[in-house]
Design a protein around this motif. Structure first.
Motif, PDB file in Angstrom:
ATOM      1  N   GLY A 152       7.793  -4.796 -10.457  1.00 49.33           N
ATOM      2  CA  GLY A 152       7.844  -4.678 -11.908  1.00 49.33           C
ATOM      3  C   GLY A 152       8.251  -5.981 -12.579  1.00 49.33           C
ATOM      4  N   PHE A 153       9.187  -6.702 -11.979  1.00 48.63           N
ATOM      5  CA  PHE A 153       9.615  -7.990 -12.539  1.00 48.63           C
ATOM      6  C   PHE A 153       8.439  -8.946 -12.626  1.00 48.63           C
ATOM      7  CE2 PHE A 153      11.010 -12.378 -11.737  1.00 48.63           C
ATOM      8  CZ  PHE A 153      11.855 -12.579 -12.810  1.00 48.63           C
ATOM      9  N   TYR A 154       7.720  -9.100 -11.521  1.00 43.08           N
ATOM     10  CA  TYR A 154       6.594 -10.038 -11.504  1.00 43.08           C
ATOM     11  C   TYR A 154       5.432  -9.550 -12.356  1.00 43.08           C
ATOM     12  CZ  TYR A 154       9.020 -12.164  -7.514  1.00 43.08           C
ATOM     13  OH  TYR A 154       9.942 -12.768  -6.697  1.00 43.08           O
ATOM     14  N   ALA A 155       5.181  -8.245 -12.375  1.00 39.67           N
ATOM     15  CA  ALA A 155       4.078  -7.721 -13.180  1.00 39.67           C
ATOM     16  C   ALA A 155       4.297  -7.985 -14.662  1.00 39.67           C
ATOM     17  CB  ALA A 155       3.904  -6.225 -12.917  1.00 39.67           C
ATOM     18  N   GLY A 156       5.549  -7.915 -15.108  1.00 35.48           N
ATOM     19  CA  GLY A 156       5.851  -8.240 -16.497  1.00 35.48           C
ATOM     20  C   GLY A 156       5.535  -9.687 -16.822  1.00 35.48           C
ATOM     21  N   LEU A 157       5.832 -10.578 -15.878  1.00 40.80           N
ATOM     22  CA  LEU A 157       5.500 -11.989 -16.077  1.00 40.80           C
ATOM     23  C   LEU A 157       3.995 -12.189 -16.095  1.00 40.80           C
ATOM     24  CD1 LEU A 157       8.050 -13.721 -13.649  1.00 40.80           C
ATOM     25  CD2 LEU A 157       8.404 -12.966 -16.011  1.00 40.80           C
TER      26      LEU A 157
END
Length: 271
Positions: free
Chosen positions: A117-122
């Protein structure tokens, strides 16, 4: 907007920084294995010099905040939350630069259960800003060595983020991906991009083998690393990785959401 003070309190409150779940015994073992050249800890990095366990401990104390005392051999490890915040600021500054120049970016994680989720937001924010978010070698088979022989996996992209999944019939359905420290996935992705004539990423964002594997190949990389991931910090010290954010990489996935908001706000990428 997430304030610095609120984020610092959150980091410590949920165990992303401060006293973390990673044990001192585990971290020290990782430092010894890295110094011995164990591939489970080098993560695709070929260090430019010899690193003793003492050297690694000193580096991790400086860059991560663990205790520098070699006589401290048990209990919880500690990550300095101020170093985490400084890393997030540097992370955001590099993302802002990438967005300004619309650089092609490749994102991948060996911790999909926690960090996807962290990377997908970026990835979503970078794409909206005009950056090509690359997805080379989607569906490509990656055979991972285990103690029982090669196990087949497939490289997949979820929300613009590369993850490794068990081949059909090999694992649980619906799982976001498998946990891996291997540099093989990023090598497969980069080879696929090169074979098709590019573009190659100007920046790789991730963790574990994604960061070290890309940095070893001369591609700028940055990412997240726990106190028992010395290779990523060594790669930064040797100039192979540009930014490392020290944090516990195995807390609940929703605990990283304030970090995403903070980074995107600092990078002027908030949607």
């Amino acid at each position: 907007m997430v304030s610095v003070g609120a984020l610092r309190a959150h980091l410590v409150g949920v165990g992303i920084a401060g006293p973390v779940a990673t044990t001192r015994e585990r971290s020290l073992r990782s430092y010894r294995l890295f110094a011995a050249g164990d591939p489970r800890q080098t993560l695709g990095l070929d260090p430019g010099r010899t690193w003793t366990p003492s050297d690694v401990l000193g580096l991790m104390a400086d860059q991560c905040g663990v205790s520098p005392d070699p006589r401290h051999i048990s209990g919880q490890d500690v990550i300095d939350p101020d170093l985490t915040l400084a890393g997030l600021d540097a992370f955001a500054a590099r993302l802002r630069q990438a967005a300004r120049h619309r650089e092609p970016v490749l994102l991948g994680t060996g911790h999909p259960q926690r960090l996807l989720g962290f990377y997908a937001g970026l990835a979503a924010a970078l794409s909206a800003a005009g950056c090509p978010v690359l997805t080379p070698s989607h569906g490509r088979r990656v055979d991972m060595p285990t103690q029982f022989g090669l196990r087949p996996h497939n490289l997949r992209y979820v929300g613009g983020v590369a993850v490794l999944r068990d081949a059909p019939g090999e694992g649980a359905r619906g799982a976001p991906g498998v946990h891996t420290h291997s540099p093989l996935p990023v090598r497969v992705a980069l080879a696929g991009a090169a074979t098709r004539g590019g573009p190659l990423p100007s920046l790789v964002v991730g963790d574990h083998g994604w960061v070290c594997g890309a940095g070893q190949l001369g591609i700028e990389a940055m990412g997240l690393a726990d106190s028992d991931d010395p290779a990523v910090f060594v790669a930064q010290a040797e100039g192979r990785v540009s930014v490392v954010v020290p944090l516990d990489d195995a807390v609940r996935s929703d605990y990283y959401r304030p970090l995403t908001r903070y980074v995107l706000n600092r990078a002027c990428l908030s949607q």
